[in-house]
Scaffold this motif. Sequence first.
Motif, PDB file in Angstrom:
ATOM      1  N   LEU A 241      70.271  85.798 -58.438  1.00  0.00           N
ATOM      2  CA  LEU A 241      69.986  85.026 -57.233  1.00  0.00           C
ATOM      3  C   LEU A 241      69.148  83.791 -57.544  1.00  0.00           C
ATOM      4  CD1 LEU A 241      69.201  87.671 -54.472  1.00  0.00           C
ATOM      5  CD2 LEU A 241      70.588  85.626 -54.127  1.00  0.00           C
ATOM      6  N   MET A 242      68.073  84.007 -58.294  1.00  0.00           N
ATOM      7  CA  MET A 242      67.190  82.884 -58.618  1.00  0.00           C
ATOM      8  C   MET A 242      67.905  81.872 -59.498  1.00  0.00           C
ATOM      9  SD  MET A 242      63.253  83.013 -60.031  1.00  0.00           S
ATOM     10  CE  MET A 242      62.620  83.665 -58.480  1.00  0.00           C
ATOM     11  N   LEU A 243      68.716  82.355 -60.427  1.00  0.00           N
ATOM     12  CA  LEU A 243      69.452  81.464 -61.318  1.00  0.00           C
ATOM     13  C   LEU A 243      70.461  80.630 -60.537  1.00  0.00           C
ATOM     14  CD1 LEU A 243      69.798  80.757 -64.342  1.00  0.00           C
ATOM     15  CD2 LEU A 243      71.591  82.502 -64.429  1.00  0.00           C
ATOM     16  N   ALA A 244      71.218  81.278 -59.659  1.00  0.00           N
ATOM     17  CA  ALA A 244      72.218  80.557 -58.873  1.00  0.00           C
ATOM     18  C   ALA A 244      71.582  79.535 -57.951  1.00  0.00           C
ATOM     19  CB  ALA A 244      73.054  81.551 -58.053  1.00  0.00           C
TER      20      ALA A 244
ATOM     21  N   GLN B  20      69.704  75.057 -59.161  1.00  0.00           N
ATOM     22  CA  GLN B  20      70.177  73.690 -58.980  1.00  0.00           C
ATOM     23  C   GLN B  20      70.093  73.267 -57.512  1.00  0.00           C
ATOM     24  OE1 GLN B  20      71.675  71.448 -61.707  1.00  0.00           O
ATOM     25  NE2 GLN B  20      70.735  70.284 -60.054  1.00  0.00           N
ATOM     26  N   TYR B  21      70.395  74.172 -56.599  1.00  0.00           N
ATOM     27  CA  TYR B  21      70.255  73.869 -55.176  1.00  0.00           C
ATOM     28  C   TYR B  21      68.790  73.623 -54.827  1.00  0.00           C
ATOM     29  CZ  TYR B  21      74.994  75.767 -54.682  1.00  0.00           C
ATOM     30  OH  TYR B  21      76.338  76.003 -54.797  1.00  0.00           O
ATOM     31  N   PHE B  22      67.902  74.461 -55.376  1.00  0.00           N
ATOM     32  CA  PHE B  22      66.470  74.332 -55.106  1.00  0.00           C
ATOM     33  C   PHE B  22      65.953  72.980 -55.597  1.00  0.00           C
ATOM     34  CE2 PHE B  22      61.975  75.147 -55.951  1.00  0.00           C
ATOM     35  CZ  PHE B  22      61.584  75.833 -54.805  1.00  0.00           C
ATOM     36  N   ALA B  23      66.355  72.597 -56.820  1.00  0.00           N
ATOM     37  CA  ALA B  23      65.914  71.317 -57.364  1.00  0.00           C
ATOM     38  C   ALA B  23      66.461  70.151 -56.560  1.00  0.00           C
ATOM     39  CB  ALA B  23      66.344  71.204 -58.827  1.00  0.00           C
ATOM     40  N   THR B  24      67.722  70.249 -56.141  1.00  0.00           N
ATOM     41  CA  THR B  24      68.386  69.133 -55.458  1.00  0.00           C
ATOM     42  C   THR B  24      67.902  68.966 -54.026  1.00  0.00           C
ATOM     43  OG1 THR B  24      70.358  69.409 -56.828  1.00  0.00           O
ATOM     44  CG2 THR B  24      70.624  68.191 -54.765  1.00  0.00           C
TER      45      THR B  24
ATOM     46  N   LEU C 241      76.703  83.742 -49.919  1.00  0.00           N
ATOM     47  CA  LEU C 241      76.697  84.292 -48.566  1.00  0.00           C
ATOM     48  C   LEU C 241      75.513  83.766 -47.767  1.00  0.00           C
ATOM     49  CD1 LEU C 241      77.785  86.266 -46.453  1.00  0.00           C
ATOM     50  CD2 LEU C 241      76.436  88.077 -47.556  1.00  0.00           C
ATOM     51  N   VAL C 242      74.344  83.704 -48.398  1.00  0.00           N
ATOM     52  CA  VAL C 242      73.155  83.186 -47.718  1.00  0.00           C
ATOM     53  C   VAL C 242      73.359  81.725 -47.322  1.00  0.00           C
ATOM     54  CG1 VAL C 242      70.716  82.601 -48.035  1.00  0.00           C
ATOM     55  CG2 VAL C 242      71.567  84.819 -48.777  1.00  0.00           C
ATOM     56  N   LEU C 243      73.966  80.933 -48.221  1.00  0.00           N
ATOM     57  CA  LEU C 243      74.251  79.536 -47.895  1.00  0.00           C
ATOM     58  C   LEU C 243      75.190  79.426 -46.703  1.00  0.00           C
ATOM     59  CD1 LEU C 243      74.745  77.829 -51.387  1.00  0.00           C
ATOM     60  CD2 LEU C 243      72.734  77.752 -49.917  1.00  0.00           C
ATOM     61  N   THR C 244      76.205  80.271 -46.672  1.00  0.00           N
ATOM     62  CA  THR C 244      77.156  80.248 -45.551  1.00  0.00           C
ATOM     63  C   THR C 244      76.451  80.577 -44.238  1.00  0.00           C
ATOM     64  OG1 THR C 244      78.981  80.873 -47.008  1.00  0.00           O
ATOM     65  CG2 THR C 244      79.281  81.256 -44.660  1.00  0.00           C
ATOM     66  N   LEU C 245      75.632  81.618 -44.256  1.00  0.00           N
ATOM     67  CA  LEU C 245      74.907  81.996 -43.048  1.00  0.00           C
ATOM     68  C   LEU C 245      73.932  80.910 -42.616  1.00  0.00           C
ATOM     69  CD1 LEU C 245      74.145  85.757 -43.851  1.00  0.00           C
ATOM     70  CD2 LEU C 245      75.908  84.834 -42.324  1.00  0.00           C
ATOM     71  N   GLY C 246      73.424  80.132 -43.583  1.00  0.00           N
ATOM     72  CA  GLY C 246      72.502  79.054 -43.259  1.00  0.00           C
ATOM     73  C   GLY C 246      73.178  77.753 -42.871  1.00  0.00           C
ATOM     74  N   GLY C 247      74.513  77.725 -42.877  1.00  0.00           N
ATOM     75  CA  GLY C 247      75.226  76.520 -42.473  1.00  0.00           C
ATOM     76  C   GLY C 247      75.276  75.437 -43.532  1.00  0.00           C
TER      77      GLY C 247
ATOM     78  N   SER D  57      68.486  74.749 -41.401  1.00  0.00           N
ATOM     79  CA  SER D  57      68.810  76.152 -41.665  1.00  0.00           C
ATOM     80  C   SER D  57      69.336  76.354 -43.079  1.00  0.00           C
ATOM     81  CB  SER D  57      69.839  76.638 -40.649  1.00  0.00           C
ATOM     82  OG  SER D  57      71.029  75.860 -40.724  1.00  0.00           O
ATOM     83  N   ALA D  58      70.065  75.366 -43.608  1.00  0.00           N
ATOM     84  CA  ALA D  58      70.558  75.458 -44.982  1.00  0.00           C
ATOM     85  C   ALA D  58      69.409  75.399 -45.978  1.00  0.00           C
ATOM     86  CB  ALA D  58      71.565  74.345 -45.261  1.00  0.00           C
ATOM     87  N   LEU D  59      68.420  74.551 -45.699  1.00  0.00           N
ATOM     88  CA  LEU D  59      67.259  74.470 -46.583  1.00  0.00           C
ATOM     89  C   LEU D  59      66.479  75.782 -46.587  1.00  0.00           C
ATOM     90  CD1 LEU D  59      65.989  70.872 -45.735  1.00  0.00           C
ATOM     91  CD2 LEU D  59      67.606  71.586 -47.523  1.00  0.00           C
ATOM     92  N   THR D  60      66.350  76.382 -45.400  1.00  0.00           N
ATOM     93  CA  THR D  60      65.687  77.688 -45.317  1.00  0.00           C
ATOM     94  C   THR D  60      66.459  78.734 -46.108  1.00  0.00           C
ATOM     95  OG1 THR D  60      64.781  77.165 -43.133  1.00  0.00           O
ATOM     96  CG2 THR D  60      64.918  79.499 -43.742  1.00  0.00           C
ATOM     97  N   ALA D  61      67.791  78.682 -46.032  1.00  0.00           N
ATOM     98  CA  ALA D  61      68.626  79.633 -46.769  1.00  0.00           C
ATOM     99  C   ALA D  61      68.431  79.486 -48.274  1.00  0.00           C
ATOM    100  CB  ALA D  61      70.093  79.421 -46.399  1.00  0.00           C
ATOM    101  N   ILE D  62      68.309  78.253 -48.749  1.00  0.00           N
ATOM    102  CA  ILE D  62      68.102  78.029 -50.181  1.00  0.00           C
ATOM    103  C   ILE D  62      66.799  78.666 -50.646  1.00  0.00           C
ATOM    104  CG2 ILE D  62      67.648  76.245 -51.910  1.00  0.00           C
ATOM    105  CD1 ILE D  62      69.637  74.462 -50.365  1.00  0.00           C
ATOM    106  N   VAL D  63      65.728  78.464 -49.872  1.00  0.00           N
ATOM    107  CA  VAL D  63      64.432  79.037 -50.239  1.00  0.00           C
ATOM    108  C   VAL D  63      64.476  80.562 -50.171  1.00  0.00           C
ATOM    109  CG1 VAL D  63      62.007  79.185 -49.579  1.00  0.00           C
ATOM    110  CG2 VAL D  63      63.153  76.980 -49.559  1.00  0.00           C
ATOM    111  N   MET D  64      65.146  81.107 -49.172  1.00  0.00           N
ATOM    112  CA  MET D  64      65.275  82.561 -49.055  1.00  0.00           C
ATOM    113  C   MET D  64      66.014  83.133 -50.260  1.00  0.00           C
ATOM    114  SD  MET D  64      63.835  83.800 -46.287  1.00  0.00           S
ATOM    115  CE  MET D  64      64.724  85.326 -46.005  1.00  0.00           C
TER     116      MET D  64
END
Length: 460
Positions: free
Chosen positions: A249-252, A255-259, A386-392, A407-414
């Motif tokens: 999860l953290m690995l995937a 790149q989203y977290f950095a971006t 799946l978390v990204l999808t749920l976060g829009g 909501s997508a940013l929140t999903a990335i952090v979660m």
Amino acid sequence: MPEPALGARVRIGYGLGSFATGTFGTVPGLLLLYYLTDILGVAAGVAGLLVFLPKAWDVLLNPWIGSLSDRTEHRWGPRRPWMLLGALTMPLCFAAMFAAPDLGTGPAAAYVALLFLLTATGYACFQVPYVALPAELTDDPDERARIMSWRVAFLGTAILLSGAVAPLLAGATDDERGTPGGYRLMGVVVGALLCAGMLAAFAATAGARGVLRTTSEGGLPAQLRAARTNRPFLWLLSAFVVQAAATGLMLAGTQYFATYILGRPSATTLLFACLIVPSLLAMPLWLATGRRTGKRTAAIAASCCFLAGAVVAALARHVPSGAVYGAVALAGIGYAGMQMLPMAMLGDAIAADAYTSGRRRAGLFTGLWTAGETLGLALGPGLFGLVLTLGGFVSSDADHRVHQPGSALTAIVMGFGALPACLLLLSLPLLGRYRLSESELIRLRDAAGTDPSVSTVEQL
């Protein structure tokens, strides 16, 4: 009497194989989901499924390859022919995987999924026998821990190099998320590193003779039934699968977290440096702690370090960026122990089975182990998608940027912090059920020469 310590050539040579396992465990987990969603424009949920399914195939494949390697009779030994097969096939498939043709989103996604399936199959041919080797090379628990320390040292180096360099080769800078041509270049360079690490491990372990003279057991179903009687192995495997999912999860999400959270695609390199450099420095600490307190106690402590780092990372939108990098460094300290200690404990559990059964089943156990690890690492990107999808989360191709909703940013952090922390909490009681101590293992070893049936691992 225990066999003499293994030579430096075998220890270091075996460790070199981790350049391949560490690189392959890092780069697809780090970039493949992002490649699908932000370069090829594949929807996040579909991309997560495409990353998960080929890895799920390995859950079935790995025990079968382990069983085959147990029954292989060859002048090179039962493991090394399979290692060579993987070294000659997997790197080519890996390079091709990141060279998707420009045929539209659907065909390109199918192409990536097929090549990922072939890559994972070639990797299993190398990884399963590679992981089985330490249990057969020495009967000394401390020597197995030393072998694992070399392996984890090379593993950490590979993760650092591949995690830092692969995004740069793909074209990720402060202003760019990557280009199709950059991903093709990255695939070729990383594929060459994979091939070099595999071939080095194959060559350096030539001539090493194992101390466990056992016979293999026919039939995969029979061996699976036998594996269920090894309670230390089952509890250790359960904990490791859960922790692998947290790592995946953290690995995937890196790149989203950095971006999208740090606002710098190139920050992936710094995040990896914060994770891996402390892990390399912490390895002697965990090795010494394992000797002093026992491997299980040290493994629990390492897991708690990773857990604390993940909790702080979950607060990334509310704390300074320096605290985030510090949290990742703390997770890195724990990561070293989470990798080295369970692998040494696995070797102990396999050796205990050999002492009590008199049969060669290392390939079967490591096949199940790598299948579980593969499942966990595959669940990570799948869950993150799946978390990204749920976060829009809104997917896009390489030529277009899109604005992500809150909501997508929140999903990335979660996905990057909170969910890995929850999984680490779940793994702790599972790890606590592993009760094969070093003293018990030595007792089984000494008893095996006179009465191998004196005890069984099922009772532990």
